[in-house]
Design a protein around this motif. Sequence first.
Motif, PDB file in Angstrom:
ATOM      1  N   PHE A   3       8.368   3.237  10.459  1.00  0.00           N
ATOM      2  CA  PHE A   3       8.431   3.419   9.009  1.00  0.00           C
ATOM      3  C   PHE A   3       7.236   4.184   8.471  1.00  0.00           C
ATOM      4  N   TRP A   4       6.034   3.841   8.917  1.00  0.00           N
ATOM      5  CA  TRP A   4       4.836   4.444   8.361  1.00  0.00           C
ATOM      6  C   TRP A   4       4.688   5.895   8.779  1.00  0.00           C
ATOM      7  N   ASP A   5       5.069   6.219  10.010  1.00  0.00           N
ATOM      8  CA  ASP A   5       5.025   7.621  10.423  1.00  0.00           C
ATOM      9  C   ASP A   5       6.073   8.437   9.680  1.00  0.00           C
ATOM     10  N   ASN A   6       7.237   7.839   9.425  1.00  0.00           N
ATOM     11  CA  ASN A   6       8.255   8.527   8.627  1.00  0.00           C
ATOM     12  C   ASN A   6       7.730   8.821   7.226  1.00  0.00           C
ATOM     13  N   ALA A   7       7.098   7.812   6.615  1.00  0.00           N
ATOM     14  CA  ALA A   7       6.576   7.991   5.262  1.00  0.00           C
ATOM     15  C   ALA A   7       5.437   8.998   5.236  1.00  0.00           C
ATOM     16  N   ARG A   8       4.580   8.943   6.259  1.00  0.00           N
ATOM     17  CA  ARG A   8       3.443   9.860   6.320  1.00  0.00           C
ATOM     18  C   ARG A   8       3.923  11.308   6.433  1.00  0.00           C
ATOM     19  N   PHE A   9       4.914  11.548   7.275  1.00  0.00           N
ATOM     20  CA  PHE A   9       5.399  12.923   7.425  1.00  0.00           C
ATOM     21  C   PHE A   9       6.155  13.378   6.177  1.00  0.00           C
ATOM     22  N   ALA A  10       6.926  12.477   5.570  1.00  0.00           N
ATOM     23  CA  ALA A  10       7.634  12.838   4.339  1.00  0.00           C
ATOM     24  C   ALA A  10       6.641  13.223   3.248  1.00  0.00           C
ATOM     25  N   CYS A  11       5.508  12.528   3.181  1.00  0.00           N
ATOM     26  CA  CYS A  11       4.483  12.864   2.182  1.00  0.00           C
ATOM     27  C   CYS A  11       3.927  14.258   2.406  1.00  0.00           C
ATOM     28  N   ALA A 240       0.738   3.932 -13.375  1.00  0.00           N
ATOM     29  CA  ALA A 240       1.909   3.053 -13.312  1.00  0.00           C
ATOM     30  C   ALA A 240       3.146   3.833 -12.887  1.00  0.00           C
ATOM     31  N   LEU A 241       3.305   5.051 -13.418  1.00  0.00           N
ATOM     32  CA  LEU A 241       4.433   5.898 -13.031  1.00  0.00           C
ATOM     33  C   LEU A 241       4.366   6.230 -11.540  1.00  0.00           C
ATOM     34  N   ALA A 242       3.180   6.582 -11.056  1.00  0.00           N
ATOM     35  CA  ALA A 242       3.020   6.918  -9.636  1.00  0.00           C
ATOM     36  C   ALA A 242       3.347   5.728  -8.754  1.00  0.00           C
ATOM     37  N   LEU A 243       2.950   4.532  -9.168  1.00  0.00           N
ATOM     38  CA  LEU A 243       3.257   3.335  -8.385  1.00  0.00           C
ATOM     39  C   LEU A 243       4.758   3.088  -8.334  1.00  0.00           C
ATOM     40  N   LEU A 244       5.432   3.246  -9.459  1.00  0.00           N
ATOM     41  CA  LEU A 244       6.876   3.047  -9.503  1.00  0.00           C
ATOM     42  C   LEU A 244       7.598   4.056  -8.612  1.00  0.00           C
ATOM     43  N   LEU A 245       7.242   5.330  -8.749  1.00  0.00           N
ATOM     44  CA  LEU A 245       7.900   6.364  -7.958  1.00  0.00           C
ATOM     45  C   LEU A 245       7.566   6.228  -6.474  1.00  0.00           C
ATOM     46  N   SER A 246       6.328   5.850  -6.161  1.00  0.00           N
ATOM     47  CA  SER A 246       5.946   5.646  -4.760  1.00  0.00           C
ATOM     48  C   SER A 246       6.732   4.494  -4.153  1.00  0.00           C
ATOM     49  N   ALA A 247       6.910   3.419  -4.928  1.00  0.00           N
ATOM     50  CA  ALA A 247       7.700   2.284  -4.439  1.00  0.00           C
ATOM     51  C   ALA A 247       9.135   2.719  -4.139  1.00  0.00           C
ATOM     52  N   CYS A 248       9.706   3.542  -5.005  1.00  0.00           N
ATOM     53  CA  CYS A 248      11.064   4.053  -4.769  1.00  0.00           C
ATOM     54  C   CYS A 248      11.086   4.959  -3.547  1.00  0.00           C
ATOM     55  N   PHE A 249      10.080   5.781  -3.400  1.00  0.00           N
ATOM     56  CA  PHE A 249       9.958   6.671  -2.238  1.00  0.00           C
ATOM     57  C   PHE A 249       9.902   5.858  -0.950  1.00  0.00           C
ATOM     58  N   PHE A 250       9.072   4.816  -0.917  1.00  0.00           N
ATOM     59  CA  PHE A 250       8.964   3.979   0.272  1.00  0.00           C
ATOM     60  C   PHE A 250      10.264   3.218   0.539  1.00  0.00           C
ATOM     61  N   ALA A 251      10.961   2.821  -0.530  1.00  0.00           N
ATOM     62  CA  ALA A 251      12.209   2.079  -0.364  1.00  0.00           C
ATOM     63  C   ALA A 251      13.290   2.909   0.323  1.00  0.00           C
ATOM     64  N   LEU A 252      13.176   4.229   0.229  1.00  0.00           N
ATOM     65  CA  LEU A 252      14.185   5.111   0.828  1.00  0.00           C
ATOM     66  C   LEU A 252      13.784   5.614   2.208  1.00  0.00           C
ATOM     67  N   MET A 253      12.579   5.272   2.669  1.00  0.00           N
ATOM     68  CA  MET A 253      12.133   5.736   3.980  1.00  0.00           C
ATOM     69  C   MET A 253      12.876   5.011   5.101  1.00  0.00           C
ATOM     70  N   PRO A 254      13.370   5.748   6.094  1.00  0.00           N
ATOM     71  CA  PRO A 254      14.017   5.091   7.241  1.00  0.00           C
ATOM     72  C   PRO A 254      13.041   4.192   7.990  1.00  0.00           C
ATOM     73  N   ARG A 255      13.538   3.080   8.487  1.00  0.00           N
ATOM     74  CA  ARG A 255      12.700   2.143   9.224  1.00  0.00           C
ATOM     75  C   ARG A 255      12.721   2.396  10.728  1.00  0.00           C
ATOM     76  N   ARG A 256      13.747   3.068  11.185  1.00  0.00           N
ATOM     77  CA  ARG A 256      13.878   3.281  12.630  1.00  0.00           C
ATOM     78  C   ARG A 256      13.256   4.614  13.030  1.00  0.00           C
ATOM     79  N   ALA A 257      13.033   4.757  14.323  1.00  0.00           N
ATOM     80  CA  ALA A 257      12.474   5.999  14.849  1.00  0.00           C
ATOM     81  C   ALA A 257      13.528   7.103  14.808  1.00  0.00           C
ATOM     82  N   LEU A 258      13.149   8.245  14.296  1.00  0.00           N
ATOM     83  CA  LEU A 258      14.015   9.413  14.220  1.00  0.00           C
ATOM     84  C   LEU A 258      13.394  10.545  15.027  1.00  0.00           C
ATOM     85  N   ARG A 259      14.077  11.664  15.100  1.00  0.00           N
ATOM     86  CA  ARG A 259      13.579  12.783  15.905  1.00  0.00           C
ATOM     87  C   ARG A 259      12.251  13.304  15.383  1.00  0.00           C
ATOM     88  N   TRP A 260      12.024  13.176  14.086  1.00  0.00           N
ATOM     89  CA  TRP A 260      10.805  13.714  13.496  1.00  0.00           C
ATOM     90  C   TRP A 260       9.740  12.651  13.245  1.00  0.00           C
TER      91      TRP A 260
END
Length: 356
Positions: A3-11, A240-260
Motif C-alpha cells: 500500500f505505501w509503495d503504491n501511494a508513494r509512487f502515485a504521489c 483541512a482541505l489537504a487532509l480531506l483530499l489526502s484521506a480520499c487519495f489514500f482510501a483509493l490506493m490499492p493494497r495489493r502488490a501491482l506491477r508498478w
Amino acid sequence: MPFWDNARFACVVLVVMGHGVQRLTYDSDISYAFYLWIYAFHMPAFAIISGYFSKAASPTRRQMARVITDILVPYVIFEGLWTLTKWLVEGRADPNLTQPSWTLWFLLALGIFRLVLPYLALLRWPLVWALAISIGVGYLSNVNSTFSLSRTLGLLFFFTLGWWMRERDIVQRLRLIDFRPWWLRVCAVAVLATWAFTCWRWLPFWDDIDLRYWFFYDDSYSDLTADQWWAGGIRLSLIALALLLSACFFALMPRRALRWTTLGQYTMYVYLLHSFVLYPFRESGALRDLDPTWLWLPLVTLLSAAIAVLLAWRPVRRLFRPLIEPRPRWMFADPSLSSRTGHRSDPTGSRRGAGG
C-alpha cells in the motif's frame, strides 16, 4: 506493505503531472483547474508518507551519515547540474546553495523535517505545536525561500502527522488500510470529483486570490496580499482541505502488490530527474498555445505518467545511481558509514534490499 509503495509512487506521478501541465494552465481553464486539483493535496500527502516512516529517536551514527549521503550530497550535486544547465541553455549561472532550484526544495525539507522532529516529539502536544508553526510562519515575512525554510515549515504539520500516526499505531488500530468498504471508496471519489468541479466552476475567483500560490506553502501572507490577522485561518482551511483530499487519495490506493508497486521504492529518481526531462519543453514554449485542450491535456498527463515510470526503470536507476544514491566514503572519518551493506532507503522512507 505494498500500500505505501503504491501511494508513494502515485504521489510522485502527481508531482510530474503537476509540473507537466503547468505551462498549459496559461491557455486552458480546464488545465488550470486540474493543476489546482493536484496541488491542493499531492505534496501534503507526500509529506505524510515521509513522516510515517520517520523516527524521532536520537539518530544512530549511520542514520546521521545517511542524511548526508541521501539528502545533502544529492542536493549539492543536482544544484551543480542545474547551474550548469542554466548556463548552457540560458547563458547565465548564479550558483547559490541557499536557494533551491525548482524541485530541490523537497530534499532540504526532508532534511529539516528530520532535524526538527526529535524536538517536537519531546513536547506534550507535538501535532498542536507543528500546526501552530505551519500557520504561524506565514505571518513572518522574513522567513522566506532561503534553504526552502518557509515551505518546509508550512508543510511541517503534515510530516509530523505522518510520524504521529505511526507512533500511536493509528493505522493498525483503526484498520485504516484494511477497512475500506465500497461506500467509503465511493465517498472518496465523490469528494475528489467535487473538488475538481469546484476548481473549475469558480476558477476566476481562485485566480483572483492567487490560490495556486497558497498551495505552495511558500509565501508569507503579506506577499499573498492577505496580511490581515485572520490570514492564518485561510492556511488552516487549506490544511483541512489537504487532509480531506489526502484521506480520499489514500482510501483509493490499492493494497495489493501491482506491477508498478516496486517503483514506489525509487521515488527520488523520478522526483530529481523529471525536471530535467520537462525543462526543454517548458522553456522552449512547446507546451503553450496547444489546442484543443481535450486532446493535449490527456496527452500531456499520460506522457507525464510515462516519464515517471521510465525514470524509475532499472536501467535508468543504474545509470544515475551515483548521482542520486552516492556513497562518498572519502568524506567520513569512518568510511563504513557510507557502505552499501544492509538495506537501502529512499529519503521518503521506503526500504529495499541492498541490491535494489
